[in-house]
Design a protein around this motif. Structure first.
Motif, short mmCIF file in Angstrom:
data_model
loop_
_atom_site.label_atom_id
_atom_site.label_comp_id
_atom_site.label_asym_id
_atom_site.label_seq_id
_atom_site.Cartn_x
_atom_site.Cartn_y
_atom_site.Cartn_z
N GLU A 167 -6.20 -2.57 -9.32
CA GLU A 167 -4.76 -2.38 -10.64
C GLU A 167 -3.23 -2.32 -10.04
O GLU A 167 -2.36 -2.65 -10.06
N PRO A 168 -3.60 -1.60 -9.39
CA PRO A 168 -2.35 -0.29 -8.05
C PRO A 168 -1.50 -1.69 -7.66
O PRO A 168 -0.22 -2.03 -8.31
N THR A 169 -1.82 -2.53 -7.00
CA THR A 169 -1.92 -3.89 -5.85
C THR A 169 -0.97 -5.16 -7.65
O THR A 169 -0.09 -5.48 -7.06
N CYS A 183 0.88 -1.03 -0.11
CA CYS A 183 -0.01 0.37 -0.08
C CYS A 183 0.98 1.19 0.01
O CYS A 183 -0.01 2.07 -0.74
N THR A 217 1.88 -3.19 -8.67
CA THR A 217 3.45 -3.29 -8.55
C THR A 217 3.61 -5.08 -7.44
O THR A 217 4.81 -4.80 -8.10
N ARG A 258 -10.00 1.35 -10.12
CA ARG A 258 -8.53 2.10 -9.80
C ARG A 258 -7.60 2.44 -8.89
O ARG A 258 -6.13 2.35 -9.52
N THR A 259 -7.66 2.28 -8.04
CA THR A 259 -7.08 2.75 -6.76
C THR A 259 -6.22 1.51 -5.53
O THR A 259 -5.40 1.42 -5.20
N ALA A 275 2.87 1.97 -3.22
CA ALA A 275 2.08 1.37 -4.79
C ALA A 275 0.26 3.28 -4.08
O ALA A 275 -0.31 3.25 -5.31
N ASP A 276 0.57 3.47 -3.29
CA ASP A 276 -0.15 4.45 -2.85
C ASP A 276 -1.47 4.29 -2.73
O ASP A 276 -2.18 4.92 -3.23
N ILE A 277 -1.99 3.22 -2.32
CA ILE A 277 -3.78 2.52 -2.08
C ILE A 277 -3.63 2.95 -0.98
O ILE A 277 -3.34 3.18 0.87
#
Length: 423
Positions: free
Chosen positions: A250-252, A110, A255, A246-247, A113-115
Motif C-alpha cells: 500500500e505505501p508503494t 522505499c 507513493t 500495510r507496510t 515511503a519508509d518501506i
C-alpha cells in the motif's frame, strides 16, 4: 473480446491457457508465442519492439485489450504508446515499470515511503563499489541496476565473489543494466513471492508462491531465472500477508500515485521473511516466471475480468477466488543452462492434453512440422495441483517421466521447504 498477448515464455503460455477459459474471450492472438501457446491462440509474426507495428496490428484486428507479459516491453513504454493510441493495455506505464527496471529507483521509493528493505549503497563506478564491499564485508548482495533477465543478482558469500560480481557488472557482463550497481546487506530468512493487482489506487491481493532460483538440487549452483515454484507459500501466513499489504504494498502504490505515475498492473513483491518481519528484496512489475504457472493453475476467477478491472479502475469492486489445493511447477531446462546450451533438440511425450490438474506449459519451444523442438534455456514447465505440495510434486514428476528429452534436465526437489513443513 479480442485480445493480443505479448510474450513467448512459460508465463505467457499459462496466461493464454487461463485467458482461453474466459467466456468474454472471442479471439486470442499471441506475439510471438511458442509451440504451446499455439494450441490456444493464433500466433502472429509481429515485432513487439516496434510499438507502431503493434498499434497497427491492434487497429487492423480490432483488438480490445493487449496483455503484456514480459518486463522489457513494459520498461520500454509499450503500454504508454498503446494507451496514447486509444488501445486498452494491461500493465504499468514506463514510469511505474521502473520499479523493476531500476533497483535504485525502487530503493528510492522505499526510502520515501519508509518501506522495510535491506540497507544499501548505489554506485556508478567500480572503485567506489569495490571500496563499499570491502568496507562492509561478506556475505553481501551485488545487483546490476537494470534489467538482466533474472541473472543480474549475485549473493556473494565471500569478499572475492563480491569483488568479481562488481567487476563483471562494470566490465559489461550485463550490458547497460550494469552501468550502475546497487549493493545490499545480506538478509537472513526465507524468501517468498507475493502478488497483487493494482488499478493505480486500489490493491487486490492475489496469492503467494515460492521460487527456486538455484540450478541444482539442494539450492546449489548458479542463479537462474527460476527452476520451479509452488503456491501457496506456507511461510506467508494471513497475518504476514496483512503486514506486507500495510507496510510494503500500500505505501508503494500510494507513493507512485502521489508522484503522478500511478501503478496499474500486477505487482510482484520478492520478500525475505526474517525474525524482524517481512522485508522487500525487489519488485517485479509483471507475473513471475515460473510463479505465474502455479498461480494460474490455482485461480478460479475469470482472469480476463480481473485484468480488465485493473485497467478500468474497478478493483475495489472485484474479488479473486482460488482453489484451496497447492500447485507446483518443475522447470525442464536445456543441459548447460544457465550457461551455454544447444537449441533445436527434439522433445517427445508432449501429446497428453492439459487438464485442470496437470499441464505442461511451454517456455522455450518451437514447432517444426510435427516435431516440438527446444528453443531456449528454460524449455518446459510441468505443473500439477494436489491436496498437498507433496501430492502436487508427485504428480508433476510423474508427468516428467513421460517426457522423452535426453538433452534436458530438471531439479528433483522442487517444493522441499513446504514438504518439510507438511511432514
Amino acid at each position: 473480446m479480442k485480445l493480443l498477448l505479448i510474450g513467448s515464455g512459460g508465463r505467457e503460455h499459462a496466461l493464454a491457457w487461463a485467458l482461453a477459459k474466459s467466456p468474454k474471450l472471442t479471439k486470442l492472438y499471441a506475439a510471438p508465442g511458442n509451440a504451446g501457446i499455439a494450441e490456444v491462440a493464433e500466433l502472429c509474426n509481429l515485432d513487439t519492439a516496434d510499438h507502431q507495428a503493434v498499434i497497427g496490428f491492434c487497429r487492423e484486428h480490432a483488438i480490445d485489450l493487449v496483455v503484456v507479459g514480459p518486463e522489457a516491453p513494459l520498461v520500454a513504454g509499450l503500454v504508454d504508446d498503446l494507451e496514447a493510441a486509444g488501445i486498452k493495455a494491461f500493465g504499468p506505464s514506463r514510469a511505474a515499470a521502473q520499479l523493476e527496471g531500476s533497483k535504485a529507483f525502487t530503493k528510492g521509493v522505499c526510502d520515501e515511503a519508509d518501506i522495510p528493505t535491506a540497507g544499501y549503497g548505489r554506485f556508478d563506478t567500480a572503485d567506489a563499489a569495490l571500496a563499499y564491499v570491502r568496507e562492509k564485508g561478506a556475505p553481501i548482495v551485488v545487483k546490476a541496476d537494470g534489467l538482466a533477465a533474472g541473472k543480474g543478482v549475485v549473493v556473494a558469500m565471500t569478499l572475492k565473489d563480491a569483488e568479481e560480481a562488481v567487476t563483471a557488472c562494470f566490465e559489461g557482463s550485463f550490458g547497460a543494466a550494469g552501468a550502475e550497481v546497487v549493493i545490499e546487506e545480506f538478509l537472513e530468512g526465507e524468501e517468498a513471492s507475493f502478488f497483487v493487482l493494482s488499478d493505480g489506487t486500489n490493491a487486490l491481493p492475489l496469492a503467494t508462491a515460492q521460487d527456486h532460483k538455484r540450478a541444482y538440487d539442494g539450492d546449489e549452483g548458479p542463479n537462474t531465472g527460476g527452476m520451479g515454484a509452488y503456491s501457496p507459500a506456507p511461510v506467508l501466513t494471513d497475518a504476514l500477508i496483512a503486514e506486507v499489504m500495510r507496510t510494503i504494498i500500500e505505501p508503494t502504490i500510494a507513493t507512485l500515485a502521489k508522484r503522478g505515475t500511478p501503478f496499474k498492473g500486477v505487482l510482484y513483491a520478492g520478500l525475505m521473511i526474517g525474525t524482524n518481519g517481512p522485508k522487500l528484496i525487489e519488485y517485479n512489475t509483471r507475473f513471475g516466471d515460473p510463479e505465474c504457472q502455479v498461480l494460474m493453475m490455482r485461480l478460479k476467477s475469470d482472469l480476463l475480468e480481473l485484468l480488465l478491472a485493473s485497467v478500468e479502475g474497478r478493483l475495489d469492486q472485484t474479488t479473486a477466488d482460488w482453489r484451496d489445493e497447492a500447485a507446483l511447477t518443475v522447470v525442464m531446462a536445456a543441459k548447460g543452462y544457465p550457461g551455454s546450451y544447444d537449441k533445436g533438440t527434439e522433445i517427445r511425450g508432449l501429446d497428453t492434453p492439459a487438464t485442470d490438474d496437470v499441464a505442461v506449459f511451454h517456455a522455450g519451444t518451437k514447432r517444426d512440422g510435427t516435431r516440438i523442438l527446444a528453443n531456449g534455456g528454460r524449455v518446459l514447465n510441468v505443473t500439477a495441483v494436489g491436496t498437498t505440495v507433496r501430492q502436487a510434486q508427485q504428480r508433476a514428476y510423474e508427468r516428467i517421466r513421460d517426457i522423452d528429452w535426453p538433452e534436458g534436465f530438471c531439479r528433483t526437489d522442487i517444493g522441499w521447504r513446504a514438504i518439510a513443513r507438511e511432514s
